[in-house]
Design a protein around this motif. Structure first.
Motif, mmCIF file in Angstrom:
data_model
loop_
_atom_site.group_PDB
_atom_site.id
_atom_site.type_symbol
_atom_site.label_atom_id
_atom_site.label_comp_id
_atom_site.label_asym_id
_atom_site.label_seq_id
_atom_site.Cartn_x
_atom_site.Cartn_y
_atom_site.Cartn_z
ATOM 1 N N ASP A 32 0.807 -1.221 0.000
ATOM 2 C CA ASP A 32 0.000 0.000 0.000
ATOM 3 C C ASP A 32 0.843 1.276 0.000
ATOM 4 N N THR A 33 2.182 1.149 -0.026
ATOM 5 C CA THR A 33 3.037 2.321 0.180
ATOM 6 C C THR A 33 3.327 3.098 -1.101
ATOM 7 N N GLY A 37 7.365 5.735 1.501
ATOM 8 C CA GLY A 37 7.264 4.672 2.489
ATOM 9 C C GLY A 37 6.040 4.760 3.384
ATOM 10 N N THR A 38 5.167 5.710 3.114
ATOM 11 C CA THR A 38 3.902 5.788 3.842
ATOM 12 C C THR A 38 2.799 5.282 2.908
ATOM 13 N N VAL A 39 1.606 5.120 3.458
ATOM 14 C CA VAL A 39 0.512 4.581 2.649
ATOM 15 C C VAL A 39 0.089 5.614 1.612
ATOM 16 N N HIS A 40 -0.053 5.153 0.397
ATOM 17 C CA HIS A 40 -0.432 5.983 -0.736
ATOM 18 C C HIS A 40 -1.824 6.563 -0.515
ATOM 19 N N GLY A 41 -1.983 7.866 -0.796
ATOM 20 C CA GLY A 41 -3.276 8.522 -0.637
ATOM 21 C C GLY A 41 -4.378 7.853 -1.439
ATOM 22 N N GLY A 42 -4.036 7.314 -2.597
ATOM 23 C CA GLY A 42 -5.029 6.637 -3.424
ATOM 24 C C GLY A 42 -5.589 5.381 -2.770
ATOM 25 N N LYS A 46 -9.516 4.888 -1.977
ATOM 26 C CA LYS A 46 -10.282 3.697 -2.387
ATOM 27 C C LYS A 46 -11.079 3.152 -1.209
ATOM 28 N N LEU A 47 -10.454 3.073 -0.036
ATOM 29 C CA LEU A 47 -11.168 2.613 1.157
ATOM 30 C C LEU A 47 -12.323 3.554 1.495
ATOM 31 N N GLU A 71 -14.532 16.672 -1.057
ATOM 32 C CA GLU A 71 -13.357 17.091 -0.312
ATOM 33 C C GLU A 71 -12.708 15.866 0.305
ATOM 34 N N MET A 72 -11.386 15.789 0.196
ATOM 35 C CA MET A 72 -10.626 14.736 0.870
ATOM 36 C C MET A 72 -9.478 15.428 1.566
ATOM 37 N N VAL A 73 -9.439 15.285 2.873
ATOM 38 C CA VAL A 73 -8.394 15.933 3.662
ATOM 39 C C VAL A 73 -7.536 14.858 4.311
ATOM 40 N N PHE A 74 -6.221 14.957 4.108
ATOM 41 C CA PHE A 74 -5.270 14.057 4.752
ATOM 42 C C PHE A 74 -4.630 14.837 5.897
ATOM 43 N N LEU A 75 -4.867 14.410 7.113
ATOM 44 C CA LEU A 75 -4.374 15.138 8.286
ATOM 45 C C LEU A 75 -3.028 14.638 8.777
#
Length: 182
Positions: A32-33, A37-42, A46-47, A71-75
Motif C-alpha cells: 500500500d506504500t 514509504g507511507t501509505v499511498h493517498g489513493g 479507495k477505502l 473534499e478529501m483531507v489528509f491530516l
C-alpha cells in the motif's frame, strides 16, 4: 446525470442515520506504500469510496454510484502496519442523491493507543436503477445533535457545489459566446 429521478413508488419512509452507518477496517501493508514509504493517498481514497458506497447502497436500498468527492483531507500520514478504520454515514439526502461523510482513523496494530484521525472526506452518491437512471432515495432522519449539525453542514456544501457548477457553466458559455475556444 441529467435525467430526472423517477418519482417514488408510494411514500418511502425516512431512515435514521444509524441505519446505514458502517466502519470498514483494513491493515496497511507494504503493497500500500508510496515512494516515501507511507501509505499511498489513493489507497486511502479507495477505502473511503468503498465505505461510502456501502453506506449509500444500504441507505438507498440498492445500487448507488459515486457522483463526486467533494473534499478529501489528509491530516496525518498512514504507515505500514497501521490498522485503518474508515467510518461512514449518510449526512444528507436529496431526491436521488446522498452526501456521505467519512472519517478515517488509524492505530498501530501492535499498540494499545487510541486511534487517531488521519483524514476525512465528503462524497456525493446517486442512487440508480437497473438502467442506470436516477431513482428516489429515503430521506435521512438525523438522530443526534451531531447528526443534525452534519445535516446542516451538508446543506451548505450542497449549496456551494451547485453555485460553483452554475458559475463554471456561465463562464464557459460566456467564453464560447466571445468566440474563445478552449
Amino acid at each position: 446525470m441529467t435525467d430526472q429521478p423517477q418519482p417514488p413508488e408510494g411514500d418511502i419512509p425516512a431512515k435514521p442515520t444509524s441505519a446505514s452507518r458502517t466502519t470498514l477496517s483494513h491493515i496497511m501493508t507494504g503493497n500500500d506504500t508510496n515512494l516515501l514509504g507511507t501509505v499511498h493517498g489513493g489507497v486511502i481514497m479507495k477505502l473511503v469510496d468503498d465505505a461510502a458506497g456501502a453506506v449509500a447502497g444500504r441507505h438507498s436500498g440498492g445500487p448507488a454510484v459515486t457522483a463526486s468527492m467533494d473534499e478529501m483531507v489528509f491530516l496525518e500520514p498512514v504507515r505500514v502496519g497501521d490498522l485503518v478504520h474508515v467510518r461512514a454515514q449518510v449526512n444528507w439526502t436529496g431526491r436521488s442523491s446522498m452526501e456521505v461523510g467519512v472519517r478515517v482513523m488509524a492505530e498501530r496494530w501492535n499498540e494499545s493507543t487510541p486511534a487517531q484521525q488521519v483524514g476525512s472526506a465528503y462524497l456525493v452518491f446517486a442512487a440508480v436503477d437497473e438502467e442506470g437512471k436516477p431513482r428516489a432515495v429515503p430521506q435521512v432522519a438525523p438522530e443526534t445533535e451531531r447528526d443534525k449539525r452534519r445535516y446542516q453542514e451538508a446543506q451548505i456544501r450542497r449549496t456551494h457545489r451547485l453555485a460553483r457548477r452554475r458559475a463554471i457553466k456561465e463562464l464557459r458559455e460566456r467564453r464560447a459566446a466571445e468566440g474563445i475556444d478552449d
